[in-house]
Structures are given as structure tokens and as C-alpha cells.
Design a protein around this motif. Structure first.
Motif, PDB file in Angstrom:
ATOM      1  N   THR A 212       0.827  -1.213   0.000  1.00  0.00           N
ATOM      2  CA  THR A 212       0.000   0.000   0.000  1.00  0.00           C
ATOM      3  C   THR A 212       0.858   1.259   0.000  1.00  0.00           C
ATOM      4  OG1 THR A 212      -1.780  -1.141   1.151  1.00  0.00           O
ATOM      5  CG2 THR A 212      -1.775   1.269   1.242  1.00  0.00           C
ATOM      6  N   ASN A 213       1.860   1.294   0.853  1.00  0.00           N
ATOM      7  CA  ASN A 213       2.663   2.509   0.979  1.00  0.00           C
ATOM      8  C   ASN A 213       3.643   2.690  -0.168  1.00  0.00           C
ATOM      9  OD1 ASN A 213       2.197   4.068   3.677  1.00  0.00           O
ATOM     10  ND2 ASN A 213       2.000   1.894   4.200  1.00  0.00           N
ATOM     11  N   TYR A 214       4.191   1.606  -0.687  1.00  0.00           N
ATOM     12  CA  TYR A 214       5.104   1.733  -1.826  1.00  0.00           C
ATOM     13  C   TYR A 214       4.367   2.335  -3.025  1.00  0.00           C
ATOM     14  CZ  TYR A 214       8.955   0.557  -4.983  1.00  0.00           C
ATOM     15  OH  TYR A 214      10.002   0.633  -5.875  1.00  0.00           O
ATOM     16  N   ILE A 215       3.187   1.811  -3.303  1.00  0.00           N
ATOM     17  CA  ILE A 215       2.394   2.323  -4.429  1.00  0.00           C
ATOM     18  C   ILE A 215       1.932   3.752  -4.152  1.00  0.00           C
ATOM     19  CG2 ILE A 215       0.242   2.033  -5.720  1.00  0.00           C
ATOM     20  CD1 ILE A 215       0.548  -1.005  -5.263  1.00  0.00           C
ATOM     21  N   SER A 216       1.440   3.995  -2.938  1.00  0.00           N
ATOM     22  CA  SER A 216       0.886   5.310  -2.605  1.00  0.00           C
ATOM     23  C   SER A 216       1.943   6.400  -2.671  1.00  0.00           C
ATOM     24  CB  SER A 216       0.259   5.269  -1.220  1.00  0.00           C
ATOM     25  OG  SER A 216      -0.285   6.521  -0.883  1.00  0.00           O
ATOM     26  N   PHE A 217       3.112   6.149  -2.075  1.00  0.00           N
ATOM     27  CA  PHE A 217       4.154   7.180  -2.081  1.00  0.00           C
ATOM     28  C   PHE A 217       4.675   7.441  -3.482  1.00  0.00           C
ATOM     29  CE2 PHE A 217       4.299   7.018   2.504  1.00  0.00           C
ATOM     30  CZ  PHE A 217       4.700   8.302   2.831  1.00  0.00           C
ATOM     31  N   LEU A 218       4.872   6.400  -4.264  1.00  0.00           N
ATOM     32  CA  LEU A 218       5.404   6.608  -5.613  1.00  0.00           C
ATOM     33  C   LEU A 218       4.383   7.283  -6.520  1.00  0.00           C
ATOM     34  CD1 LEU A 218       7.541   3.451  -6.456  1.00  0.00           C
ATOM     35  CD2 LEU A 218       8.304   5.810  -6.285  1.00  0.00           C
TER      36      LEU A 218
END
Length: 497
Positions: free
Chosen positions: A427-433
């Protein structure tokens, strides 16, 4: 979680961000003067405030983002004398001024779309707000803070400061020193003091862009448009005003003076400014021959470039430095950014295609993976909350990427990571990028058919033992940043983490 802090140019400190009317945030950024192609200095500024816009939305704010288009009033040399930049280009091109405006506004939008910038909520133009600028000029005249001279109207800085104004505070300049310097350099002319700036300028007969006013045919001063438009769409006092550091003086200094004098309030709570670009340690400028247009970067068609660089490579390169630091362009730095971008985009593609097995054993969960992922996610937020330090955020994303690569190469199993930790990672890898940094995958429209064709050639070359051709195809795939395992083939070229 750490709260968001932003560096306020006005106080020269990082300050805790608090919205005036939370959850609503008013953001104004000075847009381009559309007389030529958008340059990289502009692009860095707009990319930096795109990140701010995205992050504010991510943490729950409703942002009204206003970014203007200057289509009149910005004179050559950025002062109060000379030709209008758009009018000058119109004469050179033998076109109407609005044709110039339309051409370069379109270019501006196209380039920002290539760099994946979100559009603003409102994009007002100076020519669309002539009446507001005339009315503001009338108010300042009535208050005795402006004066007419030969059909032009100027803001009276000395009178403003004597009545409690603070012209010079934003840029840290002392008014008395500024007045002395400008008198020595410029003389007085039709102004009471050379430092006074134009609210309305009388149009010479050859001036292409002009409107009727109580003081005769003329056009608004460059600084006035932003005061009028930010007030109209964001109110007497709004949250954040941004721009490049070259606008701090005199443009933003003048905006503050006009707004305070007209409305009796400080117009902005947080002033933010991006730093400049350099090339191999030198200031980027046309006169030095070291400035790039975005199109030149994309094509590689420039004497100082060794190759072409894609929009996402350049965006990723810009985000590897904090917006207030100097950013130095070089072939080596861009090549390094290209490799970094491809690695991180590969991770994006991989993790999107991963899902946690439905019947995984809870007994295999190793809590150290969760602790490491949690620390990296907190590091991502910590970087953003520390005055949008995207460099720190990216460093923590590479920590998450290492976990993704370990999953992909089966060095770590999904079962041992655990569902909660995997969801946090994905979730965070996709969201931040994608949502915060605005980084997306770059693949040609016909990439699937192109890849299949390359794979077929690879098989033929391998069978005929044309190993030099095999190596060329390997290089092609690497340049595209693709993992062959994604293509579901039996070919194994290994994997570089």
C-alpha cells in the motif's frame, strides 16, 4: 506520526503547518509568463508545488490550488520600463499577442502533463482580471498609498512603510539601503522614488496590449495580477504562497505590500520558495549556452547531453534533492537517476502483481520484516513532514524496494512476512510513488507486441549462435527497465537487485 513542518521564507524557520480553515487549504503559486517555451527552472518550481499539493491531499486536506498565467504586464527586464515580453514576441513572430499566449500556454500544459503534474483547481489569467486590477489601483489611490504620474500609477513604498508597512521583510532587505541604491542607479524619472513600482502603466502608441482606465489607455503592472487573483479566489489571508526564489524580490515583496495596503491584512501565512538549477556547477542560463528545454532533454538533442532522458527520469532526478537545495544537472547525475528510476519502477510493477496467499500459515511469520517495513514507512512520512524532504522519502522507498525484490526472488516468502506487513509494504510503496511523488511507469503504447517481437528475435539469434545480437537484445530490455520474468517466459537472464 510527526506533523508537517514547512520552511517559511518570511520567518526563516521551519514552522508547524496549521491551516487557517482546516480541512481546507488555500495554495497560490506564481505561474509562467507565456511568451516562450517553459524552461527547467519553471519546471522544478511547479514540480515542487505539485508534490506539496499531492501530499496535502494525501494527509486529508481539501486543497484549492490556484496557479496563474501571466499574459500581459511582464516587461522585458522584469521592471517597469520596456516592452511587454508577450508583445515583443508577437512582433518578432508577426502574430497577435493572444496567438503567442495560446501557443505557449498549450506548450506549458503539454510539458506538465508529460511530467505528470496534477492540474490546479483554478488557472486564472492576468487579462481575465483587468477590472479587478483597476479597482485595486483605485483603492490604493484613495488611501494615499499610490500616485498618478503621466498616465501611469505607482505604489508609494516610502509612504507605505511610514504607515506601518514592512516592505523588505520577506527578502531581508532594508528599505533605506534599497532607496539609496536605486536613486544612485536609476535617478527618479516619473516616479517619486525609483523603488516605487507600477500598478498601472500608460501604453505607448506602439504597445500592442492595452485597456481603457480612469488614467487613460494602459495595462496593469506585473505584480498586481497575483495580488488580485489570489485575493479573489483565496480571500484576504490564505495558507501558502509559492514560487521560485528569483520571485522573492521584488515580485513577492510587492505582492505583500499591495495586499496589506489594500485589505489591511498580511495576505499569506507561509511563503515557500524553490532554489535554482545549475549545470555542472554553473548557473543555468541561455547566455552560457547551458540551459535545456524539456524537449531537448527528451530527445537528447543538445551539445551538453550525451543521451536522451525521459520525463519520469527527470522528475525522479529532481525529487532526489530537497526543493530548497540547489539542483545540479549533469550527464552523470541524470544517468544515475535513470538507473534509480528504472529500479524503483520495476518494484512498482512487481508489487502490483503480488497478492498474499489465502491459506498462508501464521506460524511462519517473522516479525522482524514487519518492524523493518514499519520503520521505512515512518521514514517516508518523516521525510515528507520535514519540509517535503523527498530525498529522505526516496531513500526509505529503496528500503521497501529491497523487501519487494527479496519477495520476487524468493529470498523471503510472503508467509514469513505476514499479511499485515505485506499490505503495509504494498500500500505505501504504491501510494508514495504514484500518489505523492507522482512517479509512474513509462512504457511505449505498443510495449507488449514489441516485447514479443524481441523475444522471438532473441530465440532465433540464440539458436543461430549470434551471441552479439543476443547481447544487444539483453541491453534493449535493460534500457526499458523490464524484468523478463514478467513476460512469463522460460528465459532466465538472472536478476540484478
Amino acid at each position: 506520526m510527526q506533523a508537517l513542518k514547512l520552511y517559511n521564507t518570511l520567518s526563516r524557520e521551519k514552522e508547524l503547518f496549521t491551516a487557517i480553515n482546516a480541512p481546507h487549504v488555500g495554495l497560490y503559486v506564481c505561474g509562467p509568463t507565456v511568451y516562450n517555451y517553459v524552461h527547467l527552472g519553471n519546471l522544478r518550481t511547479f514540480t515542487s508545488f505539485d508534490i506539496l499539493h499531492r501530499y496535502l491531499r494525501h494527509i486529508g486536506y481539501q486543497v484549492r490550488y490556484v496557479r496563474n498565467i501571466t499574459d500581459v504586464g511582464h516587461l522585458v527586464g522584469d521592471g517597469d520600463e520596456g516592452e511587454d515580453k508577450i508583445g515583443k514576441m508577437a512582433k518578432l513572430e508577426k502574430l497577435e499577442p493572444m496567438e503567442i499566449v495560446h501557443r505557449y500556454t498549450q506548450n506549458f500544459h503539454q510539458v506538465l502533463e508529460q511530467f505528470n503534474l496534477l492540474p490546479p483547481s483554478i488557472e486564472p489569467t492576468a487579462t481575465g482580471h483587468i477590472m479587478e486590477q483597476i479597482e485595486t489601483t483605485k483603492i490604493l489611490l484613495d488611501k494615499g498609498l499610490a500616485y498618478e504620474s503621466n498616465g501611469s500609477v505607482y505604489f508609494d513604498i516610502e509612504t507605505y512603510n511610514k504607515q506601518g508597512g514592512d516592505y523588505g521583510k520577506l527578502s531581508g532587505r532594508v528599505l533605506e539601503d534599497l532607496l539609496t541604491e536605486t536613486r544612485d542607479l536609476d535617478g527618479v524619472g516619473e516616479k517619486r522614488n525609483p523603488l516605487d513600482f507600477a500598478l498601472w502603466k500608460r501604453a505607448a502608441p506602439e504597445h500592442l496590449m492595452h485597456w481603457p482606465s480612469p488614467w487613460g489607455e494602459g495595462f496593469p503592472g506585473w505584480h498586481l495580477e497575483c495580488t488580485c487573483m489570489s485575493h479573489k479566489y483565496l480571500g484576504d489571508t490564505f495558507d501558502i504562497h509559492g514560487g521560485g526564489m528569483d520571485l522573492k524580490f521584488p515580485h513577492h515583496e510587492c505582492e505583500i505590500a499591495q495586499a496589506k495596503a489594500t485589505y489591511g491584512k498580511a495576505p499569506v501565512r507561509y511563503w515557500m520558495h524553490t532554489n535554482m538549477l545549475t549545470v555542472n556547477g554553473q548557473k543555468m542560463s541561455k547566455s552560457l549556452g547551458n540551459s535545456f528545454l524539456p524537449s531537448e532533454l527528451f530527445s537528447g538533442n543538445h551539445p551538453l547531453l550525451e543521451q536522451a532522458f525521459s520525463p519520469m527520469t527527470v522528475r525522479f532526478f529532481m525529487l532526489q534533492s530537497q526543493y530548497r537545495s540547489t539542483l545540479d544537472f549533469s550527464n552523470e547525475a541524470l544517468k544515475a537517476a535513470q538507473k534509480g528510476y528504472k529500479r524503483i519502477a520495476n518494484g512498482l510493477r512487481i508489487v502490483k502483481n503480488m497478492s498474499f496467499p489465502a491459506n498462508a500459515s501464521l506460524e511462519l511469520v517473522d516479525t522482524k520484516h514487519g518492524d523493518e517495513i514499519q520503520a521505512a514507512v515512518q521514514g517516508c512520512y518523516g521525510g515528507m513532514n520535514d519540509d517535503l524532504n523527498t530525498a529522505v522519502t526516496i531513500a526509505n522507498l529503496f528500503t521497501l524496494l529491497k523487501k519487494i525484490n527479496q519477495l520476487y526472488t524468493a529470498q523471503v516468502s510472503l508467509e514469513s512476512m505476514g499479511e499485515k506487513s505485506f499490505d503495509l509494504l504494498k500500500t505505501n510503496y504504491i501510494s508514495f510513488l504514484e500518489n505523492i511523488l507522482g512517479i509512474k511507469e513509462e512504457l511505449p503504447d505498443n510495449w507488449e507486441s514489441m516485447i514479443q517481437g524481441l523475444l522471438q528475435l532473441y530465440t532465433e539469434f540464440k539458436q543461430s549462435k549470434q551471441y552479439d545480437k543476443v547481447d544487444e537484445i539483453r541491453t534493449t530490455f535493460k534500457s526499458m527497465g523490464l524484468l523478463i520474468k514478467d513476460m512469463k517466459t522460460s528465459i532466465d537472464w538472472g536478476y540484478e537487485e
